[in-house]
Scaffold this motif. Structure first.
Motif, PDB file in Angstrom:
ATOM      1  N   UNK A 161     -18.190 -12.341   9.818  1.00  0.00           N
ATOM      2  CA  UNK A 161     -18.355 -11.221   8.885  1.00  0.00           C
ATOM      3  C   UNK A 161     -17.106 -10.343   8.872  1.00  0.00           C
ATOM      4  N   UNK A 162     -16.478 -10.167  10.038  1.00  0.00           N
ATOM      5  CA  UNK A 162     -15.260  -9.356  10.103  1.00  0.00           C
ATOM      6  C   UNK A 162     -14.121 -10.007   9.320  1.00  0.00           C
ATOM      7  N   UNK A 163     -14.093 -11.313   9.277  1.00  0.00           N
ATOM      8  CA  UNK A 163     -13.031 -12.017   8.551  1.00  0.00           C
ATOM      9  C   UNK A 163     -13.134 -11.787   7.044  1.00  0.00           C
ATOM     10  N   UNK A 164     -14.285 -11.296   6.574  1.00  0.00           N
ATOM     11  CA  UNK A 164     -14.433 -10.976   5.150  1.00  0.00           C
ATOM     12  C   UNK A 164     -13.819  -9.628   4.800  1.00  0.00           C
ATOM     13  N   UNK A 165     -13.303  -8.932   5.786  1.00  0.00           N
ATOM     14  CA  UNK A 165     -12.665  -7.645   5.530  1.00  0.00           C
ATOM     15  C   UNK A 165     -11.436  -7.826   4.649  1.00  0.00           C
ATOM     16  N   UNK A 166     -11.053  -6.786   3.946  1.00  0.00           N
ATOM     17  CA  UNK A 166      -9.909  -6.903   3.038  1.00  0.00           C
ATOM     18  C   UNK A 166      -8.616  -7.211   3.796  1.00  0.00           C
ATOM     19  N   UNK A 167      -7.819  -8.117   3.232  1.00  0.00           N
ATOM     20  CA  UNK A 167      -6.545  -8.498   3.858  1.00  0.00           C
ATOM     21  C   UNK A 167      -5.577  -7.332   3.923  1.00  0.00           C
ATOM     22  N   UNK A 168      -5.727  -6.395   3.020  1.00  0.00           N
ATOM     23  CA  UNK A 168      -4.816  -5.263   2.961  1.00  0.00           C
ATOM     24  C   UNK A 168      -5.234  -4.137   3.892  1.00  0.00           C
ATOM     25  N   UNK A 169      -6.295  -4.332   4.660  1.00  0.00           N
ATOM     26  CA  UNK A 169      -6.797  -3.274   5.545  1.00  0.00           C
ATOM     27  C   UNK A 169      -5.722  -2.790   6.528  1.00  0.00           C
ATOM     28  N   UNK A 170      -5.113  -3.705   7.264  1.00  0.00           N
ATOM     29  CA  UNK A 170      -4.150  -3.307   8.295  1.00  0.00           C
ATOM     30  C   UNK A 170      -2.920  -2.598   7.727  1.00  0.00           C
ATOM     31  N   UNK A 171      -2.294  -3.099   6.640  1.00  0.00           N
ATOM     32  CA  UNK A 171      -1.147  -2.365   6.101  1.00  0.00           C
ATOM     33  C   UNK A 171      -1.519  -0.964   5.584  1.00  0.00           C
TER      34      UNK A 171
ATOM     35  N   UNK B 147       0.199  -0.622  12.089  1.00  0.00           N
ATOM     36  CA  UNK B 147      -0.149  -1.842  11.355  1.00  0.00           C
ATOM     37  C   UNK B 147      -0.163  -3.035  12.312  1.00  0.00           C
ATOM     38  N   UNK B 148       0.903  -3.178  13.098  1.00  0.00           N
ATOM     39  CA  UNK B 148       0.998  -4.305  14.042  1.00  0.00           C
ATOM     40  C   UNK B 148      -0.092  -4.220  15.100  1.00  0.00           C
ATOM     41  N   UNK B 149      -0.321  -3.026  15.649  1.00  0.00           N
ATOM     42  CA  UNK B 149      -1.366  -2.871  16.665  1.00  0.00           C
ATOM     43  C   UNK B 149      -2.749  -3.154  16.086  1.00  0.00           C
TER      44      UNK B 149
END
Length: 176
Positions: free
Chosen positions: A47-57, A152-154
């Motif tokens: 379910x966590x992998x469905x999070x938006x790819x742009x979340x971290x940036x 972002x990296x962390x």
């Protein structure tokens, strides 16, 4: 024979050893419970992998904005903090809507990443403040960009470590 607190002799009840069949049933129940936990952890990871790819940036950019605001004059400081807070709240809401997971509530936490994140934000906030208010205003955006990239990296490292925990790569060692 020992005496209890009143001085009366304490009777010891004989302990019965579990039968081999009972011990086997306990082991099967424990194994089934461990399998259920591993299955639910894998489901949470999926379910966590469905999070938006742009979340971290975006998370890194909002942290950078927060750090940038520390070195700005008071009015812009307040604007930066408010925009960062609203942005981080909206980001958590989008994540919850996409994954069904509320961030920071009962999730397993990979060790070693939070101290780095706190250190990066703390050092960057102090550096931004002193740069902006004590004669080196060009240092403020440099510090903010560095802090944003570090966050972002962390954040990505946190996700990778959390996926590793949830997907049970350490559970095999526990079962042995």
């Amino acid at each position: 024979m020992e005496n209890d607190a009143t001085g009366a002799p304490r009777s010891e009840s004989p302990r019965s050893e579990p039968s081999p069949a009972h011990a086997h049933a306990d082991a099967d129940a424990a194994r089934a419970a461990l399998d259920a936990v591993a299955e639910s952890k894998a489901l949470v990871a999926e379910r966590m992998r469905r999070g938006p790819r742009w979340y971290n940036p975006v998370y890194g950019a909002l942290c950078g904005l927060l750090i940038l605001s520390m070195g700005l004059p008071e009015v812009w400081f307040v604007v930066g903090v408010v925009v960062s807070a609203i942005g981080l709240g909206a980001l958590a809401g989008i994540y919850r809507k996409r994954t069904g997971i509320v961030l920071g509530t009962g999730n397993p936490r990979p060790r070693g990443i939070y101290p780095w994140l706190i250190a990066v934000l703390g050092v960057a906030a102090v550096a931004s403040y002193f740069d902006g208010h004590h004669g080196f205003p060009l240092g403020v955006p440099i510090v903010a960009v560095c802090a944003g990239v570090a966050c972002w990296v962390l954040s990505r490292r946190y996700d990778a470590a959390l996926f590793e925990l949830l997907e049970g790569q350490h559970d095999d060692e526990v079962r042995r």
